[in-house]
Structures are given as structure tokens and as C-alpha cells.
Design a protein around this motif. Structure first.
Motif, mmCIF file in Angstrom:
data_model
loop_
_atom_site.group_PDB
_atom_site.id
_atom_site.type_symbol
_atom_site.label_atom_id
_atom_site.label_comp_id
_atom_site.label_asym_id
_atom_site.label_seq_id
_atom_site.Cartn_x
_atom_site.Cartn_y
_atom_site.Cartn_z
ATOM 1 N N ASN A 216 48.683 -11.198 29.062
ATOM 2 C CA ASN A 216 49.049 -9.805 29.300
ATOM 3 C C ASN A 216 50.564 -9.642 29.393
ATOM 4 O OD1 ASN A 216 48.219 -6.996 29.984
ATOM 5 N ND2 ASN A 216 49.254 -7.483 31.907
ATOM 6 N N LYS B 260 52.600 -7.543 26.663
ATOM 7 C CA LYS B 260 53.369 -6.405 27.181
ATOM 8 C C LYS B 260 54.816 -6.475 26.715
ATOM 9 C CE LYS B 260 54.563 -3.964 31.460
ATOM 10 N NZ LYS B 260 54.416 -3.962 32.943
ATOM 11 N N SER C 256 55.028 -5.662 23.029
ATOM 12 C CA SER C 256 54.655 -4.274 22.778
ATOM 13 C C SER C 256 55.811 -3.315 23.037
ATOM 14 C CB SER C 256 53.467 -3.874 23.659
ATOM 15 O OG SER C 256 52.336 -4.666 23.389
#
Length: 202
Positions: free
Chosen positions: A91, A95, A98
Motif C-alpha cells: 500500500n 500510494k 500513484s
């Protein structure tokens, strides 16, 4: 920007750190990695260049710390399971990739690392070593819990997860999202414990 000497001094001011991070983010969005200079960051942050050089020995460190994490990566929770811990790590990686500002900086940052071996070596010893330390912690906890029966290579696990998101984002030009987090975690856990390959994303 190369200033390897970073003498010890008074404790760092978190307000200065925040101002530098904010300036780096704004300038990357405005002028890109190639256009970012220490002078511009100092002016935007309202600090002296010495404050930046005390913290960062290269533009790579300045940008990476400003956009991703400082020498100490963000702490990851101990979820009590290998899959859960890998999900937390995936994650964080997804993240970061992204973030459009991070994505804009990555090509120039990698080019700097390629062109400056001393900078690359220091980057490995600081930022990357700390990230691998987190991976080592995840694998050691799994070994203690009995989820792993042999020690796994943290360098390979780190490279596998990081490289997968990098390829997904930059080579395949696809937006990483929550499903990618789960699939990377599941595939990595399966590979470490001898499970099946799982299904592809998308």
C-alpha cells in the motif's frame, strides 16, 4: 548539487523540514525535476541554502525525502500475519507511485542516480537500506510466527514488490490502485510460502 559534507549541528527544526518538503513538491509540479535547484527550493521555502545542505547531500536526496520519505521510512504496523504486513508495505509503495508529483520526478531522479555513482551508493546506504530493513522486519516476524520455514531474501522481496509497481506504472502505463495492492501482497506471500501464482490484475 553535490555537498557530501553534512556536519552535526543543532537539532533539526521540523518547520524547516516541512517548508522544504512543501517547496520541493510545488517546484516539481511547476518546473519538473530537471528545473529544480537548491536556490529555488530555498527561496520558496524561505530558508537558507545551508539548511538544505545540512539535510541533503544531493538533489536525489532532496527530492526523494521531499516526496517519498526521509532517511527513516514511514512506520508499518505489525498486523500479525505475513499477508497483512505485505499488504501494508504494498500500500505504501502503490500510494507513492500513484502520486503524480512523484511520478513526474522518478525519471529524472533515476537518471541522476545513473550519472552519479557516489550519489547512488549513498542513496543505497541510506534510503534503500532503511526500506530493506522494514522488509527484513516483516520476514523475521513471519519466520518467528512459523509462516515461513526458511529465511527469505529481503533484497529480492523488496525489489520484487517495488519493481512490480514501477513496471505497472511506467512500462505498462497503468494507474496503480487498491486491487494492485492486494494482488502484489498475495503473490508475494504465495511465493514466499510456496502457494500458487494467483490470478493476474485487471
Amino acid at each position: 548539487m553535490e555537498s557530501p559534507k553534512q556536519p552535526l549541528g543543532r537539532p533539526r527544526d521540523s518547520r524547516v523540514d516541512d517548508a522544504i518538503r512543501g517547496a520541493v513538491r510545488e517546484l516539481i509540479a511547476e518546473v519538473g525535476y530537471a528545473g529544480l535547484t537548491v536556490d529555488a527550493v530555498a527561496a520558496r521555502a524561505g530558508v537558507g541554502k545551508a539548511a538544505i545542505y545540512r539535510r541533503h547531500a544531493s538533489r536525489v536526496e532532496l527530492v526523494f525525502a521531499g516526496l517519498v520519505h526521509d532517511r527513516e521510512p514511514h512506520p508499518l504496523p505489525d498486523t500479525g500475519s505475513l499477508h497483512g504486513d505485505l499488504t501494508g508495505l504494498a500500500n505504501v509503495i502503490v500510494k507513492s507511485f500513484s502520486d503524480p508529483v512523484v511520478a513526474a520526478a522518478i525519471p529524472g531522479l533515476l537518471a541522476d542516480l545513473k550519472q552519479h555513482p557516489d550519489t547512488a551508493e549513498r542513496f543505497q546506504r541510506t534510503f534503500i537500506a532503511m526500506e530493506r530493513g522494514q522488509v527484513s522486519g516483516i520476514l523475521q516476524r513471519a519466520l518467528v510466527r512459523g509462516e515461513l520455514t526458511v529465511e527469505a531474501d529481503p533484497v529480492l522481496v523488496h525489489a520484487t514488490m517495488l519493481g512490480t509497481v514501477f513496471a505497472w506504472t511506467f512500462l505498462l502505463d497503468r494507474q496503480p490502485g487498491p486491487e494492485l495492492v492486494e494482488r502484489i501482497a498475495a503473490l508475494t506471500a504465495a511465493g514466499l510460502t510456496g502457494g500458487g501464482p494467483g490470478r493476474p490484475v485487471g
